[in-house]
Design a protein around this motif. Sequence first.
Motif, PDB file in Angstrom:
ATOM      1  N   ALA A  52     -55.802  27.532  10.177  1.00 38.98           N
ATOM      2  CA  ALA A  52     -57.217  27.384   9.826  1.00 38.98           C
ATOM      3  C   ALA A  52     -57.957  28.698   9.993  1.00 38.98           C
ATOM      4  O   ALA A  52     -58.788  29.066   9.147  1.00 38.98           O
ATOM      5  CB  ALA A  52     -57.863  26.304  10.685  1.00 38.98           C
ATOM      6  N   ILE A  53     -57.660  29.446  11.044  1.00 39.85           N
ATOM      7  CA  ILE A  53     -58.284  30.746  11.256  1.00 39.85           C
ATOM      8  C   ILE A  53     -57.884  31.712  10.147  1.00 39.85           C
ATOM      9  O   ILE A  53     -58.722  32.446   9.617  1.00 39.85           O
ATOM     10  CB  ILE A  53     -57.900  31.304  12.647  1.00 39.85           C
ATOM     11  N   ALA A  54     -56.610  31.703   9.771  1.00 39.52           N
ATOM     12  CA  ALA A  54     -56.144  32.589   8.698  1.00 39.52           C
ATOM     13  C   ALA A  54     -56.797  32.229   7.367  1.00 39.52           C
ATOM     14  O   ALA A  54     -57.193  33.119   6.600  1.00 39.52           O
ATOM     15  CB  ALA A  54     -54.631  32.514   8.575  1.00 39.52           C
ATOM     16  N   GLY A 113     -62.690  37.411   3.482  1.00 40.97           N
ATOM     17  CA  GLY A 113     -62.233  38.753   3.151  1.00 40.97           C
ATOM     18  C   GLY A 113     -61.942  39.611   4.359  1.00 40.97           C
ATOM     19  O   GLY A 113     -62.021  40.833   4.288  1.00 40.97           O
ATOM     20  N   VAL A 114     -61.593  39.026   5.476  1.00 41.30           N
ATOM     21  CA  VAL A 114     -61.352  39.766   6.708  1.00 41.30           C
ATOM     22  C   VAL A 114     -59.905  40.199   6.843  1.00 41.30           C
ATOM     23  O   VAL A 114     -59.578  41.052   7.640  1.00 41.30           O
ATOM     24  CB  VAL A 114     -61.764  38.904   7.937  1.00 41.30           C
ATOM     25  N   VAL A 115     -59.028  39.671   6.025  1.00 42.92           N
ATOM     26  CA  VAL A 115     -57.591  39.918   6.180  1.00 42.92           C
ATOM     27  C   VAL A 115     -57.264  41.406   6.123  1.00 42.92           C
ATOM     28  O   VAL A 115     -56.485  41.920   6.925  1.00 42.92           O
ATOM     29  CB  VAL A 115     -56.799  39.137   5.090  1.00 42.92           C
ATOM     30  N   ASN A 116     -57.853  42.139   5.223  1.00 41.98           N
ATOM     31  CA  ASN A 116     -57.537  43.540   5.064  1.00 41.98           C
ATOM     32  C   ASN A 116     -58.499  44.459   5.796  1.00 41.98           C
ATOM     33  O   ASN A 116     -58.490  45.652   5.589  1.00 41.98           O
ATOM     34  CB  ASN A 116     -57.505  43.908   3.572  1.00 41.98           C
TER      35      ASN A 116
END
Length: 118
Positions: free
Chosen positions: A101-103, A110-113
């Motif tokens: 869920a956090i991922a 758009g926080v992944v990168n």
Amino acid sequence: MELKTASALRRLRLVSVPEAVSFLVLLLCSVLKRTTDFNAVPVMGAVHGGLFVLYVIFWADAWKRAGWSLGTAAWFFLMSVLPTGGFFADRRLRRSQGDAAIAARARREGVVNARLDA
């Protein structure tokens, strides 16, 4: 995480604790059968057997959908045959659902990168 994968993991999680509780109650009924006139083993055996069959069906579905390694799948199966294993399986599944869920939220925002851009 795909919706069908999340549903498969949720089903496995929902049956893991009742399966563990039924196993413990069945063990208690077995002791009571040997020490008293109380015999609930046939009833609890049927209840536990049904929950165990559900666990194995949901485990196989989760293994297929989540793409677990053989070791992870074996660990979750082992948890079904240990008297308190369902509690540990539930805890691990709950943690993985929270991580997923956090991922998913991070991907939406758009926080992944963000770490790569810094």
